[in-house]
Design a protein around this motif. Structure first.
Motif, PDB file in Angstrom:
ATOM      1  N   VAL A 308       0.827  -1.206   0.000  1.00  0.00           N
ATOM      2  CA  VAL A 308       0.000   0.000   0.000  1.00  0.00           C
ATOM      3  C   VAL A 308       0.863   1.259   0.000  1.00  0.00           C
ATOM      4  O   VAL A 308       0.412   2.335  -0.405  1.00  0.00           O
ATOM      5  CB  VAL A 308      -0.959  -0.010   1.209  1.00  0.00           C
ATOM      6  N   ILE A 378      -4.754   4.426   4.740  1.00  0.00           N
ATOM      7  CA  ILE A 378      -4.359   3.252   3.951  1.00  0.00           C
ATOM      8  C   ILE A 378      -5.347   2.097   4.023  1.00  0.00           C
ATOM      9  O   ILE A 378      -5.360   1.247   3.140  1.00  0.00           O
ATOM     10  CB  ILE A 378      -2.961   2.740   4.376  1.00  0.00           C
ATOM     11  N   VAL A 703       1.544   6.564  -1.708  1.00  0.00           N
ATOM     12  CA  VAL A 703       0.495   5.865  -0.973  1.00  0.00           C
ATOM     13  C   VAL A 703      -0.610   5.516  -1.957  1.00  0.00           C
ATOM     14  O   VAL A 703      -1.145   6.394  -2.647  1.00  0.00           O
ATOM     15  CB  VAL A 703      -0.074   6.736   0.162  1.00  0.00           C
TER      16      VAL A 703
END
Length: 767
Positions: A308, A378, A703
């Protein structure tokens, strides 16, 4: 530390992912995310982590136990130890109190002389075995060690609800395995344990303990790859037959010799419901006996979990610290529902709901600060699943969880910080839960009213989750120190939680609630001592607690795991108000400067100071109340001091070795702080959807957000020396203040820093 990391040699012939073949014979090995994780970080010092096999939020944490007692035995494993008791299936990551360590198995070879574990000082007095770190390896989802006393190689891996063992025994000696239900981390009482021999390759059983979790049930179902003969014991008393039910049930299994076969494999499903649930979990998780495939599956799952976030850097140590931290943030909370949807409620009834996933292990006093805010970036879906679990537990117990463990409210620590997690998600527009019921639950949890609490909950725990402090807070406007311990810490955290309730109520058009809780959110001001400008305890008659030593830490004081210096800054919801109460900007800056520059010496109770670690002056990074403090400089035109402090903490208080965390890991909080801050920002006040800017550690971070969007942080001219931010742009446009909104982040884009050696003191100047 490289000798402790599995970098492909053992698994060379079996692991292939994304077209990348890992082989010892190759001169160049392409690394994946898991190869940057050092699972031994935090297993030394006071980190209290474990190195064994688990999956993200997995029910099973299969890991070696080297000690069961003492503060540094909270996870069952301590790096300085030299002998292993065995391998158990449940562990806590980074807590300051111990529990779990359930269903311990230990392979032995030759004549088995003992059914007790023995001592670290004299391993030969029991079945424990010596080991060497040189013969120990681990990556996420896999652990391996040689038990030198028995010449046995032990390997562990895990599926979601099942532990998988592989033991390779020496030739020419009897191959045994001990199942011992007695060992429990921190030695809690177990009124009943049970082992049942189902056939010559299958064992089941249960363990009920009354420890930190007052009513803790673990059931197991184990299948072995080879047939065995068995002997059962109640303590050291031999039991005839196929069933032993006692306080300390034990079994000795001896495997029938098979020519050219030295391996024994065992699959162990667990459940909090019953043995049938454990069996179903095991059957669903692992269908055959391919141990290497399970290792490969675990590796793939962890690679996906860690993918991620991508970091670009030439600093190998910081990369490993980062991905280890990211790994630690995904261990808990843990799934607590069986594969068929059954789970144990807070009232310890068994219900089935296939539309709901139950979770456990909510260390909310720690994790509301950084772990849950990180999830909103996330893993927003799983964070909202946690909130739905909060609300289910509220329905079952009558109150939002405070520090929930194995369907038990422990009542540990202070505040009602499920409120913070709920409000933070709410104001980030992550609302896959009943928001009106959530508000009602928040109000209920802030009120002194013990009616309707689950009857199974001990009175001592009820007093912790609905403490008298709430009554005083709501009636007097403060918690009196001569009536209640930890009064200041509780009072200012209550004010933060109440302020959040007011914001939610206003957003949901609940004016009466909003008005009442807005007033309660101001109660922190009642603790500001006008003489010292620090948060100080008050007595029932309104007088200040005397004598007053701001550096003192002792049990029973006005503060929790800290002193007045660490607790006087926890007003993240109203920094302008705090600045005013401390005498204005100049006085505020002077006091903040003195905190970081004064002696780190603590006075008072040395035992209470164990949790006050990672010192910079009186700033204590090893404990959570300090975690937001460096960012206060962003509010007084001195953001460059924030940048220098964050750089110092990142580079001096986190390391790539066992003593690599400056305090208890605390279920991912310490690591989540690192993950967020190393990317260049921090969730200063959960519930306000804004991130404060610090110092980006890496050249570039990407991200991966939902909807195929990305949030990219670039640090131009970045180096160890260039720790000061010269300018910041969001999607090419300059930022005028040292913060940005969650909406900006969630929409995707590029946050670009220009770094330099000298502070840019004019940047973000607003006064």
């Amino acid at each position: 530390m490289k000798n402790m990391k599995l970098i492909g040699c053992h698994l060379a012939a079996v692991i292939v992912f994304s077209g990348l073949f890992f082989s010892c014979s190759q001169t160049h090995v392409v690394k994946e995310y898991v190869d940057y994780v050092n699972v031994f970080i935090g297993t030394g010092g006071h980190g209290h982590t474990y190195p064994g096999a688990t999956l993200p939020h997995g029910m099973v944490q299969l890991s070696p136990d080297t000690r069961l007692f003492g503060w540094d035995g909270c996870s069952g494993y301590y790096y300085a130890d030299s002998s292993i008791i065995g391998f158990s299936h449940t562990h806590l990551s980074g807590t300051g109190i111990g529990d779990y360590g359930d269903i311990l198995m230990m392979p032995t070879s030759g004549e088995n002389k003992f059914m007790v574990s023995g001592s670290a000082e004299d391993p030969d007095s029991g079945y424990r075995s010596r080991f060497s770190h040189k013969e120990e390896e681990a990556v996420p989802g896999y652990y391996k060690v040689r038990l030198s006393d028995y010449d046995i190689t032990a390997e562990l891996t895990a599926a979601l609800r099942t532990g998988f063992h592989r033991y390779t025994y020496p030739e020419g000696k009897a191959a045994n395995l001990i199942i011992d239900m007695e060992p429990t981390i921190h030695g809690h009482q177990h009124p009943v344990t049970e082992i049942r021999i189902i056939n010559d390759s299958t064992v089941s059983g249960m363990k009920y303990t009354t420890g930190w979790a007052k009513n803790h049930y673990v059931y197991f179902y184990a299948e072995f790859s080879r047939p065995f003969t068995h002997t059962l014991y109640s303590g050291d008393t031999l039991i005839e037959g196929n069933l032993v039910k006692a306080k300390t049930a034990k079994a000795l299994l001896t495997f029938i010799p098979e020519e050219a076969k030295k391996e024994v494999l065992v699959k162990v499903g667990i459940s909090s419901v019953d043995c049938e649930g454990a069996k179903k979990n095991m059957k669903a998780d692992i269908s055959g006996w391919d141990f290497d495939k399970t290792v490969a599956d675990a590796r793939k799952i962890w690679n996906n979990e860690l993918s991620v976030i991508d970091v670009k850097t030439d600093d190998a140590e910081q990369r490993e610290i980062f991905y280890t931290a990211l790994y630690h943030t995904a261990i808990s909370p843990c799934i607590a529902s069986d594969v068929d949807g059954r789970y144990r409620t807070m009232g310890h009834t068994i219900v089935q709901d296939t539309s709901y996933t139950n979770y456990t292990l909510f260390s909310l006093w720690d994790t509301f600060r950084a772990l849950h805010p990180l999830y909103t970036v996330i893993r927003p879906d799983i964070n909202q699943a946690f909130i739905r679990a909060f609300l289910r537990k509220y329905d079952e117990s009558g109150v939002l969880p405070k520090w929930e463990l194995a369907s038990n409210e422990t009542g540990t620590m202070i505040g009602y910080h499920a409120v913070s997690v709920i409000a933070d998600a709410f104001f980030k527009n992550q609302r896959n839960f009943d928001v009106n019921r959530a508000l009602s639950a928040c109000v209920r949890s802030s009120t002194y009213d013990t009616t309707g609490i689950t009857p199974m909950m001990p009175a001592s725990i009820v007093a912790r989750i609905m403490p008298l402090e709430l009554k005083y807070k709501n009636e007097l406007g403060y918690v009196p120190a001569d009536r209640c311990g930890r009064s200041v810490s509780q009072g200012i955290e209550f004010a933060y939680n109440d302020w959040l309730i007011a914001q939610m109520a206003e957003a949901l058009d609940q004016k009466d609630i909003a008005d009442a809780y807005t007033k309660r959110g101001e109660y922190w001001k009642n603790y500001v001592d006008p003489e010292t400008r620090l948060m100080r305890g008050r007595n029932m008659n309104g007088s200040w607690v005397t004598p007053f030593d701001p550096r003192a830490t002792f049990k029973g004081s006005c503060y929790v795991e800290g002193n007045a210096w660490q607790w006087s800054w926890f007003i993240p919801q109203d920094v302008p108000g705090l600045i005013e109460e401390m005498g204005g900007k100049d006085a505020f800056v002077a006091k903040l400067d003195s905190m970081f520059s004064m002696s780190s010496e603590l006075t008072g109770d040395a035992g209470a100071a164990l949790d006050v670690t990672g010192m910079i002056g009186q700033y204590a990074h090893g404990n959570e109340p300090s975690h937001h403090i460096p960012y206060l400089y962003n509010y007084v035109d001195e953001a460059w001091k924030t940048q220098a402090l964050v750089d110092s903490i990142l580079c001096t208080l986190y390391h790539d070795d066992p003593d690599g965390i400056s305090g208890n890991e605390d279920c991912g909080q310490m690591s989540a702080w690192y993950v967020l801050n190393s990317m260049g920002f921090y969730s200063f006040c959960p519930g306000i959807p804004v991130y404060e800017i610090g110092r980006p550690l890496f050249d570039e971070v990407t991200v991966r957000l939902s909807g195929d969007k990305t949030f990219v942080v670039k640090a131009l001219n970045n180096s160890k020396e260039n720790k000061y931010v010269q300018s910041v742009k969001w999607n090419g446009l300059p930022l005028s203040e040292p913060r940005f909104s969650h909406q900006m982040l969630a929409s995707g884009g590029v946050l670009e820093f220009e770094m330099g050696k000298e502070p840019n003191k004019e940047l973000f100047k607003t006064y």
